[in-house]
Design a protein around this motif. Structure first.
Motif, PDB file in Angstrom:
ATOM      1  N   GLY A  33      -1.266  11.498  29.273  1.00  6.41           N
ATOM      2  CA  GLY A  33       0.104  10.975  29.232  1.00  6.41           C
ATOM      3  C   GLY A  33       0.581  10.829  27.783  1.00  6.41           C
ATOM      4  O   GLY A  33       1.698  11.224  27.451  1.00  6.41           O
ATOM      5  N   LYS A  58       6.994  13.393  38.719  1.00  4.54           N
ATOM      6  CA  LYS A  58       6.216  14.517  39.269  1.00  4.54           C
ATOM      7  C   LYS A  58       5.005  14.802  38.380  1.00  4.54           C
ATOM      8  O   LYS A  58       4.940  14.343  37.230  1.00  4.54           O
ATOM      9  CB  LYS A  58       7.089  15.767  39.318  1.00  4.54           C
ATOM     10  CG  LYS A  58       8.237  15.657  40.308  1.00  4.54           C
ATOM     11  CD  LYS A  58       8.983  16.958  40.332  1.00  4.54           C
ATOM     12  CE  LYS A  58      10.149  16.900  41.298  1.00  4.54           C
ATOM     13  NZ  LYS A  58      11.128  17.955  41.026  1.00  4.54           N
ATOM     14  N   LEU A  59       4.092  15.616  38.897  1.00  8.96           N
ATOM     15  CA  LEU A  59       2.946  16.024  38.082  1.00  8.96           C
ATOM     16  C   LEU A  59       3.282  17.312  37.327  1.00  8.96           C
ATOM     17  O   LEU A  59       3.969  18.186  37.861  1.00  8.96           O
ATOM     18  CB  LEU A  59       1.725  16.286  38.967  1.00  8.96           C
ATOM     19  CG  LEU A  59       1.054  15.074  39.608  1.00  8.96           C
ATOM     20  CD1 LEU A  59      -0.155  15.517  40.425  1.00  8.96           C
ATOM     21  CD2 LEU A  59       0.634  14.044  38.560  1.00  8.96           C
ATOM     22  N   ARG A 163       8.586   2.716  29.020  1.00  8.91           N
ATOM     23  CA  ARG A 163       8.457   4.144  29.305  1.00  8.91           C
ATOM     24  C   ARG A 163       9.586   4.583  30.237  1.00  8.91           C
ATOM     25  O   ARG A 163       9.998   3.826  31.111  1.00  8.91           O
ATOM     26  CB  ARG A 163       7.109   4.407  29.993  1.00  8.91           C
ATOM     27  CG  ARG A 163       5.972   4.487  29.019  1.00  8.91           C
ATOM     28  CD  ARG A 163       4.641   4.532  29.696  1.00  8.91           C
ATOM     29  NE  ARG A 163       4.535   5.451  30.815  1.00  8.91           N
ATOM     30  CZ  ARG A 163       3.388   5.776  31.405  1.00  8.91           C
ATOM     31  NH1 ARG A 163       2.255   5.268  30.965  1.00  8.91           N
ATOM     32  NH2 ARG A 163       3.354   6.601  32.418  1.00  8.91           N
TER      33      ARG A 163
HETATM   34  P1  AMP Z   1       0.186   8.485  32.403  1.00  5.65           P
HETATM   35  O1  AMP Z   1       0.528   8.067  31.006  1.00  5.65           O
HETATM   36  O2  AMP Z   1      -1.263   8.809  32.592  1.00  5.65           O
HETATM   37  O3  AMP Z   1       0.726   7.542  33.435  1.00  5.65           O
HETATM   38  O4  AMP Z   1       0.960   9.891  32.643  1.00  5.65           O
HETATM   39  C1  AMP Z   1       2.378   9.960  32.603  1.00  5.65           C
HETATM   40  C2  AMP Z   1       2.859  11.205  33.311  1.00  5.65           C
HETATM   41  O5  AMP Z   1       2.376  12.380  32.655  1.00  5.65           O
HETATM   42  C3  AMP Z   1       2.383  11.383  34.763  1.00  5.65           C
HETATM   43  O6  AMP Z   1       3.176  10.637  35.683  1.00  5.65           O
HETATM   44  C4  AMP Z   1       2.561  12.894  34.938  1.00  5.65           C
HETATM   45  O7  AMP Z   1       3.917  13.242  35.110  1.00  5.65           O
HETATM   46  C5  AMP Z   1       2.109  13.427  33.586  1.00  5.65           C
HETATM   47  N1  AMP Z   1       0.650  13.709  33.556  1.00  5.65           N
HETATM   48  C6  AMP Z   1      -0.294  13.074  32.805  1.00  5.65           C
HETATM   49  N2  AMP Z   1      -1.513  13.585  33.047  1.00  5.65           N
HETATM   50  C7  AMP Z   1      -1.340  14.560  33.973  1.00  5.65           C
HETATM   51  C8  AMP Z   1      -2.237  15.442  34.660  1.00  5.65           C
HETATM   52  N3  AMP Z   1      -3.563  15.417  34.429  1.00  5.65           N
HETATM   53  N4  AMP Z   1      -1.698  16.311  35.555  1.00  5.65           N
HETATM   54  C9  AMP Z   1      -0.385  16.355  35.804  1.00  5.65           C
HETATM   55  N5  AMP Z   1       0.519  15.545  35.207  1.00  5.65           N
HETATM   56  C10 AMP Z   1       0.046  14.648  34.295  1.00  5.65           C
END
Ligand code: AMP
Length: 217
Positions: A33, A58-59, A163
């Motif tokens: 992230g 989304k991912l 965020r």
């Molecule tokens: P985080 O900071 O881990 O909550 O990640 C924030 C956002 O980044 C997630 O909601 C996804 O949209 C994207 N993201 C982070 N890591 C991944 C991953 N391994 N696969 C897909 N999307 C990711």
């Protein structure tokens, strides 16, 4: 110490726990992230596309994320243990990660599942603010995690930020994505016998102590 791979719903505390483990045990912290948000800050074409995806909860696609992780792992100091915070998030990513770890001769890994309900995670997400400089995460709804001075990072003394994906609507999409795409990974690691489950509502001291015992095995 064993390398740690966190699997958790959004806002379960991966970032906060990682920061504490880095301070105490000198882990290398890899947060996908944070890596994506750094690209977004540059306002590059890629950053703009990533921003759209993340804002919607989304991912990011597997091919992009696997490539990002491969480059990161290849550039790591091999003498240091690492924490993966945010990767893998799909079964495809988990399988590719195994291949990458084998080809980098990385064998001693621990997968930590942080268990939290949607209701509790939502409370956390609404109070979360982060330092744009050091990325430390604070929580205005939690005495243990509040900054010393309102809205200012204890370490960097700069203003804290929300965020763009920390709002109720996006959070619910992220949580649903977690249930559909990420939670199936738990069985994959259970079969490999490297998974432990931690109650994310426990105190931070207890959580760190539990992880330490397992990570030292
Ligand atoms: P985080 O900071 O881990 O909550 O990640 C924030 C956002 O980044 C997630 O909601 C996804 O949209 C994207 N993201 C982070 N890591 C991944 C991953 N391994 N696969 C897909 N999307 C990711």
């Amino acid at each position: 110490m064993r390398n740690i791979i966190f699997i958790a719903p959004p806002a379960a505390g991966k970032g906060t726990i990682s920061d504490l483990l880095v301070k105490s045990y000198n882990y290398e912290h890899i947060s996908t992230g944070d890596l994506l948000r750094e690209e977004i800050k540059k306002s590059s074409d890629l950053g703009k596309k990533l921003d759209e995806i993340i804002k919607q909860g989304k991912l990011v696609n597997d091919e992009f994320m696997i490539n990002l992780m491969e480059n990161k792992l290849n550039s790591l100091d091999t003498n240091k243990s690492f924490i993966l915070d945010g990767f893998p998030r799909t079964l495809e990513q988990a399988k590719k990660l195994d291949e990458m770890l084998v080809s980098n001769k990385v064998t001693n890994n621990l997968v930590v599942y942080l268990n939290i309900s949607l209701e509790e995670a939502l409370k956390r997400v609404m109070g979360r603010v982060i330092c744009p400089n050091c990325k430390r995460s604070y929580n205005l709804n939690n005495e243990e995690l509040k900054p010393k001075v309102d809205n200012i990072c204890d370490d960097c003394k700069v203003g804290l930020e929300h965020r763009s994906d920390d709002n109720e609507e996006t959070f619910k999409t992220r949580f649903q994505n977690y249930l559909e795409n990420t939670s199936p990974i738990l069985d994959y690691y259970k079969d490999k016998r490297i998974l432990i489950s931690i109650d994310a509502m426990d105190t931070l001291d207890n959580i760190i102590a539990e992880i330490k015992i397992e990570a030292e095995k």
